[in-house]
Design a protein around this motif. Structure first.
Motif: not given
Length: 288
Positions: A150-154, A161-165
């Motif tokens: 799932q992609e979120v806007r930064l 999301l897995w990149y953020i985690g």
């Protein structure tokens, strides 16, 4: 009116926002106690590093998460809780959120305790654990593991999301060897492990927090006001004699036979009745 308005506004918040409000309130009260009385409320609720001290205040395995060391500490924790909580609550309800959050707090606290006793050289001699980071990290890593693509806007670009985690976990791992809040870093990793495990198990159809949820509900029910029991009115039934019962049964059977005969007439005509049925209907008509 002011108190009523605060209660109304608090009731409208989602569960993540309520946790944020409680953390902020505790932070303000602790700050006032420090400023006015030179005394910190957190001393009764922080998680100590030694087993003996912990056994003296076992509630600290949960309560440590409501206290923070400074403005920056609580600010970043609450920001992360707000955004990860929004994603989480779009998927699941309040109970599962509480399961992940507080199980993350507990596992993070246990990792802190075990780490001090197994690797005492890693932690400072005066180390205690405070902060919601373990619970917040559990919620964050849960959503990252449950919806990894799932992609979120930064700011100006989208990120999975897995990149953020992975980023937050790596930051904690990299900083452990260099000292500085090692206990907190280990607690973060404990929360991250719980969040990841919970999400992966849930994807396989296994809710590992179901038992904790039942325990949580049982505890909260102890503090809820009990409903007043309304005394039941005793209803006395009029006793019926055997003769009266038999008469009522015969009357019902008599009426049923009449209804059956009338149905037969409506379907096939009067001529379809047998002599016995015609005689029964005739006698019933004379009794009326």
């Amino acid at each position: 009116m002011a108190t009523g308005g605060l209660k109304y506004n608090f009731a409208r918040l989602n569960i993540a926002e309520k946790l944020i409000a409680i953390n902020v309130l505790v932070f303000i009260l602790d700050g006032l106690a420090r400023a006015l009385y030179n005394y910190s409320l957190s001393e009764w609720f922080q998680l100590p590093k030694a087993y003996l001290a912990f056994f003296g205040q076992p509630w600290s395995l949960v309560t440590y998460s409501f206290f923070h060391a400074g403005l920056g500490h609580i600010f970043w924790n609450m920001i992360m809780l707000y955004f990860s909580g929004r994603i989480f609550l779009n998927l699941f309800g309040n109970q599962k959120f509480l399961n992940v959050y507080f199980l993350g707090v507990i596992v993070g606290g246990l990792v802190f305790l075990l780490s001090y006793n197994f690797f005492p050289t890693l932690l400072q001699s005066n180390t205690v654990l405070i902060g919601a980071s373990a619970g917040v990290t559990a919620v964050l890593i849960f959503v990252c593991a449950y919806l990894p693509n799932q992609e979120v806007r930064l700011l100006f670009f989208n990120v999975k999301l897995w990149y953020i985690g992975a980023f937050f976990v790596l930051i904690d791992l990299i900083q452990i060897p260099y000292g500085g809040n090692v206990g907190g870093r280990l607690a973060h990793l404990g929360g991250a492990f719980l969040g990841y495990l919970y999400a992966r198990q849930l994807l396989n159809g296994n809710d590992i927090g179901a038992g904790f949820g039942k325990l949580w509900n049982g505890i909260t029910q102890l503090f809820q006001p009990r409903e007043k029991k309304v005394p039941l009115k005793t209803v006395y039934k009029k006793k019926t004699s055997k003769a009266q019962g038999k008469a009522e049964y015969d009357k019902a059977a008599h009426q049923k036979r009449i209804d059956d005969i009338l149905d037969k007439i409506s379907k096939s005509g009067y001529e379809s009745l047998s002599k016995a049925e015609k005689d029964f209907l005739f006698k019933a008509g004379k009794q009326e």
